[in-house]
Design a protein around this motif. Sequence first.
Motif, PDB file in Angstrom:
ATOM      1  N   ASP B 319       0.878  -1.173   0.000  1.00  0.00           N
ATOM      2  CA  ASP B 319       0.000   0.000   0.000  1.00  0.00           C
ATOM      3  C   ASP B 319       0.916   1.225   0.000  1.00  0.00           C
ATOM      4  OD1 ASP B 319      -1.604   2.128   0.495  1.00  0.00           O
ATOM      5  OD2 ASP B 319      -2.499   1.331   2.352  1.00  0.00           O
ATOM      6  N   ASN B 320       0.929   1.936  -1.111  1.00  0.00           N
ATOM      7  CA  ASN B 320       1.887   3.038  -1.261  1.00  0.00           C
ATOM      8  C   ASN B 320       1.475   4.320  -0.552  1.00  0.00           C
ATOM      9  OD1 ASN B 320       3.606   1.454  -2.768  1.00  0.00           O
ATOM     10  ND2 ASN B 320       2.609   1.992  -4.698  1.00  0.00           N
ATOM     11  N   GLY B 321       0.264   4.338  -0.036  1.00  0.00           N
ATOM     12  CA  GLY B 321      -0.192   5.526   0.684  1.00  0.00           C
ATOM     13  C   GLY B 321      -0.276   6.736  -0.232  1.00  0.00           C
ATOM     14  N   ALA B 322      -0.068   7.899   0.348  1.00  0.00           N
ATOM     15  CA  ALA B 322      -0.304   9.146  -0.386  1.00  0.00           C
ATOM     16  C   ALA B 322       0.842   9.504  -1.325  1.00  0.00           C
ATOM     17  CB  ALA B 322      -0.509  10.283   0.620  1.00  0.00           C
ATOM     18  N   ASN B 323       1.978   8.792  -1.209  1.00  0.00           N
ATOM     19  CA  ASN B 323       3.175   9.233  -1.937  1.00  0.00           C
ATOM     20  C   ASN B 323       3.466   8.447  -3.208  1.00  0.00           C
ATOM     21  OD1 ASN B 323       3.887  11.266  -0.010  1.00  0.00           O
ATOM     22  ND2 ASN B 323       4.441   9.604   1.383  1.00  0.00           N
ATOM     23  N   GLY B 324       2.548   7.574  -3.573  1.00  0.00           N
ATOM     24  CA  GLY B 324       2.802   6.683  -4.703  1.00  0.00           C
ATOM     25  C   GLY B 324       2.890   7.377  -6.049  1.00  0.00           C
ATOM     26  N   GLY B 325       2.567   8.663  -6.099  1.00  0.00           N
ATOM     27  CA  GLY B 325       2.625   9.350  -7.390  1.00  0.00           C
ATOM     28  C   GLY B 325       3.679  10.451  -7.457  1.00  0.00           C
ATOM     29  N   VAL B 326       4.467  10.589  -6.399  1.00  0.00           N
ATOM     30  CA  VAL B 326       5.397  11.725  -6.331  1.00  0.00           C
ATOM     31  C   VAL B 326       6.515  11.581  -7.369  1.00  0.00           C
ATOM     32  CG1 VAL B 326       7.058  12.933  -4.832  1.00  0.00           C
ATOM     33  CG2 VAL B 326       4.894  12.102  -3.881  1.00  0.00           C
ATOM     34  N   THR B 327       6.852  12.692  -8.007  1.00  0.00           N
ATOM     35  CA  THR B 327       7.949  12.701  -8.987  1.00  0.00           C
ATOM     36  C   THR B 327       8.956  13.787  -8.618  1.00  0.00           C
ATOM     37  OG1 THR B 327       6.930  14.356 -10.388  1.00  0.00           O
ATOM     38  CG2 THR B 327       6.329  12.063 -10.832  1.00  0.00           C
ATOM     39  N   SER B 328      10.149  13.680  -9.193  1.00  0.00           N
ATOM     40  CA  SER B 328      11.172  14.704  -8.979  1.00  0.00           C
ATOM     41  C   SER B 328      10.684  16.063  -9.466  1.00  0.00           C
ATOM     42  CB  SER B 328      12.460  14.333  -9.721  1.00  0.00           C
ATOM     43  OG  SER B 328      13.184  13.385  -9.001  1.00  0.00           O
ATOM     44  N   ALA B 329       9.962  16.057 -10.571  1.00  0.00           N
ATOM     45  CA  ALA B 329       9.474  17.331 -11.120  1.00  0.00           C
ATOM     46  C   ALA B 329       8.549  18.026 -10.118  1.00  0.00           C
ATOM     47  CB  ALA B 329       8.745  17.091 -12.446  1.00  0.00           C
ATOM     48  N   GLN B 330       7.712  17.234  -9.456  1.00  0.00           N
ATOM     49  CA  GLN B 330       6.805  17.822  -8.451  1.00  0.00           C
ATOM     50  C   GLN B 330       7.596  18.399  -7.277  1.00  0.00           C
ATOM     51  OE1 GLN B 330       4.284  14.606  -7.283  1.00  0.00           O
ATOM     52  NE2 GLN B 330       3.011  14.681  -9.131  1.00  0.00           N
ATOM     53  N   ILE B 331       8.628  17.664  -6.867  1.00  0.00           N
ATOM     54  CA  ILE B 331       9.434  18.139  -5.730  1.00  0.00           C
ATOM     55  C   ILE B 331      10.126  19.445  -6.102  1.00  0.00           C
ATOM     56  CG2 ILE B 331      11.432  17.598  -4.273  1.00  0.00           C
ATOM     57  CD1 ILE B 331      10.547  14.621  -4.405  1.00  0.00           C
ATOM     58  N   THR B 661      16.791  10.296  -8.728  1.00  0.00           N
ATOM     59  CA  THR B 661      15.527  10.921  -9.133  1.00  0.00           C
ATOM     60  C   THR B 661      14.357  10.063  -8.649  1.00  0.00           C
ATOM     61  OG1 THR B 661      15.776   9.821 -11.267  1.00  0.00           O
ATOM     62  CG2 THR B 661      16.435  12.130 -11.149  1.00  0.00           C
ATOM     63  N   ILE B 662      13.225  10.724  -8.503  1.00  0.00           N
ATOM     64  CA  ILE B 662      12.040  10.075  -7.939  1.00  0.00           C
ATOM     65  C   ILE B 662      10.955   9.988  -9.008  1.00  0.00           C
ATOM     66  CG2 ILE B 662      10.277  10.196  -6.095  1.00  0.00           C
ATOM     67  CD1 ILE B 662      13.163   9.911  -5.031  1.00  0.00           C
ATOM     68  N   ASP B 663      10.358   8.817  -9.132  1.00  0.00           N
ATOM     69  CA  ASP B 663       9.190   8.651  -9.993  1.00  0.00           C
ATOM     70  C   ASP B 663       8.241   7.691  -9.288  1.00  0.00           C
ATOM     71  OD1 ASP B 663       7.678   9.120 -12.320  1.00  0.00           O
ATOM     72  OD2 ASP B 663       8.298   7.172 -13.122  1.00  0.00           O
ATOM     73  N   LYS B 664       6.966   7.976  -9.368  1.00  0.00           N
ATOM     74  CA  LYS B 664       5.953   7.166  -8.671  1.00  0.00           C
ATOM     75  C   LYS B 664       6.342   6.944  -7.205  1.00  0.00           C
ATOM     76  CE  LYS B 664       4.225   4.634 -12.713  1.00  0.00           C
ATOM     77  NZ  LYS B 664       5.286   4.773 -13.742  1.00  0.00           N
ATOM     78  N   GLY B 665       6.926   7.973  -6.613  1.00  0.00           N
ATOM     79  CA  GLY B 665       7.239   7.920  -5.182  1.00  0.00           C
ATOM     80  C   GLY B 665       8.473   7.141  -4.822  1.00  0.00           C
ATOM     81  N   ALA B 666       9.184   6.594  -5.831  1.00  0.00           N
ATOM     82  CA  ALA B 666      10.311   5.693  -5.557  1.00  0.00           C
ATOM     83  C   ALA B 666      11.564   6.167  -6.284  1.00  0.00           C
ATOM     84  CB  ALA B 666       9.957   4.271  -5.999  1.00  0.00           C
TER      85      ALA B 666
END
Lengths: 149, 744
Positions: B319-331, B661-666
């Motif tokens: 269960d990835n919770g709220a962060n499963g979509g985070v990307t470097s671009a968003q950060i 770099t981060i994509d899909k929270g990972a």
Amino acid sequence: MTFQLKVNGQTHEVDVEHDAPLLWVLRDELGLTGTKFGCGISACGACTVHVNGEAIRSCVTAVGTVVGADITTIEGLSAKGLTPVQQAWIDHQVPQCGYCQSGMIMAISALLAKNPSPTDNELAESITNICRCGTYPRIRNAVHSLAKA
Amino acid sequence: MPSRRMIILGGLGTAGALVVGYALWPSHRLERADKLDAKSGERFVANWIKISPDNSVTVVVPHCDMGTGIFTALPQMAAEELDADWSTVKVEAAPSDTLFANGALAEGFILTGRHMTADQLPAFLRGTVANTFRTIAGFMNLQVTGGSSAVRATGVYGMRVAGAAAREMLVKAAAARWNVATDECTTKSNHVMHAASGRSLGYGELAAEAAAYTPSSTPTLKPKSAYTLVGKPIPRVDIPKKVDGTTNYGLDVKVPGMSYAAIKISRVFGGKLKAVSVGDVLKMRGVQKIVQLEDAVVVVADRFWRARDAVASLNPVFDNGANGGVTSAQITARRTAALKSSDLKSDLKTGSGADALSGGRIVEATYQVPYLSHAPMEPMNATALYKDGKLEVWSGTQDGLGARAQCAKTAKLDMANVTYHLMPMGGGFGRRLPGFFNFLDYAVQTAMAMPGTPVKLLFTREEDMQHDYYRPNVMSRFRAALDAKGMPVAWTNDYTTDGGADEQAHIDYGIPNQDVRYAKVPTHVPTGPWRSVEASWHGFFIESFVDELAHAANMDPVAYRLQLLDEKPRHAEVIRQAAARAGWGTPMPNGKARGIAMFESFETIVAHVVEIEVAPDGTLKVDRVVSAVDCGSAVNPDGLKAQIEGGIIYGLSAALFGEITIDKGAVMQQSFPDYDVVRLAQCPQIEVHIVESGAALGGAGEPGTPPIAPAVANAIFAATGIRVRELPLKNASLAAARPQSARL
């Protein structure tokens, strides 16, 4: 499957899968932990050993492919005392954490057997082992001192 | 009335400088040390110093060995004051016991009844010690190696004092035996001598009697002019075992009956394990157990490769919770927005601050650095055995005592039931500091699930890279106002931070009006100290921007910096030395250029002059680095040079290639192919020149890192006119270079 492996001049019998990585067989079956695990995909060279005198990366070498070959690890590099390469590593105070140095020494020993006085470029082309502590300048100096000796 | 320890340590932090010594052990603590760590016949005479009947001396080092040479430098300092014959000195690692905690300076602080805040923490510990360790319990369990602090804290305030105190006690013991005055006695090479009568006794004969005296915490220390060991390039004691494969790292621990564990952790930080379908995995050869943890699944097998293959064949659902979509671009977008917001907090303001921007010519630039992984050569691992209510753990960490405390906490056991064996480690770089022990937690939890079986849990390189505590991704914006001569009258800097304000954002240059502010932008990506910590980013930002100002003023970057360092003679001298040794100002061929950067961190000042070449197709090559370093005084000059060389290469790897770099929270990177590092082919020639200023000792392990990235970026500008404001340099297009006449 049972394999006969000739490591550091001794024959060992191991019961492992044909594709078991030589690195882990050396370490976990034979207890030869001088050879290190760094990446498991032959990218870093920490697991370098000699197979018939050639430097190879044991983490991607299947045991079944080296049966009958002469395998040498850091533990068997010298029958007695230190090799000139190992002594040069002490003289030039090369290692820091030291973790990559088994692989580094094996890789460089194999190179020097063929080319005793490599240029910086030749050294860089054939030795792609990674050292995160950054001992490369001292490695260069140590290798060049051996060429002069 | 305050206790002796309070008097000794009470001055800590009050004046911002550490001017007092460690508390030396009273005799009951020496007895405890004898019980804990003395072998047959050995006696502890003072903290960390054992003397054996055969007249040999053993220095017990309360630190870990991660390759920085402190197992030589610290004993050098103790042996110097003890007047020990170096050839008789043995070196051992201290047990992970509170007796050998090196947080004594902090402990003393607590005993004075004060709570330590971030501001009160000695500067060199800030940024290194996790917030959670600024607690009383944490400090009691601190045995840390980090913050480039071993030599300048344990060495200066501990080893020297212990060596000198032990020497005084040995002299007292000899004088009592001979019934002569102590000042008639001298010491040399493990002997006390009485010249008048020609008598001499070895330390080994005197140890037991000497140990009965109370060690002085203010023994007479040798003047530098009398040194015979300190200041000499003594060969490192750990190196012989590192050339024949016999150093026993955490990875190499052998415990009878040991099993091996491989792990698959939630790719998204903070994800939780929902389900895992075991299928036929338990039938795979050698597989013994599948352990489900909160955010990971572990397979235990009789051999590591079998565990690794088995865990790779599992398809756990997280269960990835709220962060499963985070990307470097968003950060990056969040950081950009934060710097534009009006919600910035003040870090430093001098003169009229930003108001002074109203006059003069304005120069402005924004920089960014990426997340970085530590990627030490030895992937994270720990071996643990839980049996009969007791836990035994073997692992390499930068804090043996803190690791033991963490293992006890994870296992819900009393510290007394936990034994921790601190192993040499294949690189630390901050990855193995307290607060960042995920590998210990997983190993302990796995061992608890298999009582009686020792389990070695090892991260694959991929798990190691994807479950690190990363050097933060940081953005920094500068504005400066230049006067008619091109010199800055105002300096403003807004930066993002995952935590609080960064001391390293404060510049050494003399600029009358400064305004430094920060915006907190925490993300779900775990961050931690990475060699040189915040200096690794502020060094790049500040030294790049100062270079931009020099070029805006049409001035030589060395001369410009020197003009701003009137009140910092040590900094100026380091720049002058690096420039002179590098031949700054002499012509370079087309396409080649020099760049300079200078940065102080961990109370050591380092300047690098680099020579680079940019080929017409944009290929960058760093040819040479000439470095000048002022850490006050070098305890072991060759060891210092090795640390600066290493710091340069670690920083150069990051400058050229390093990017998480981060994509899909990972984390997207997996191993060295997509997280490349400097190898022999990219390694420049390096010269390190030591500037002996005689100032208080600074650190060595980290200060070489911060100035390398800006020195290279500044050289690129000199060669091409292209200003690189984001790292790593592999992403910068230098192919459109406008070759300039090489004037630097």
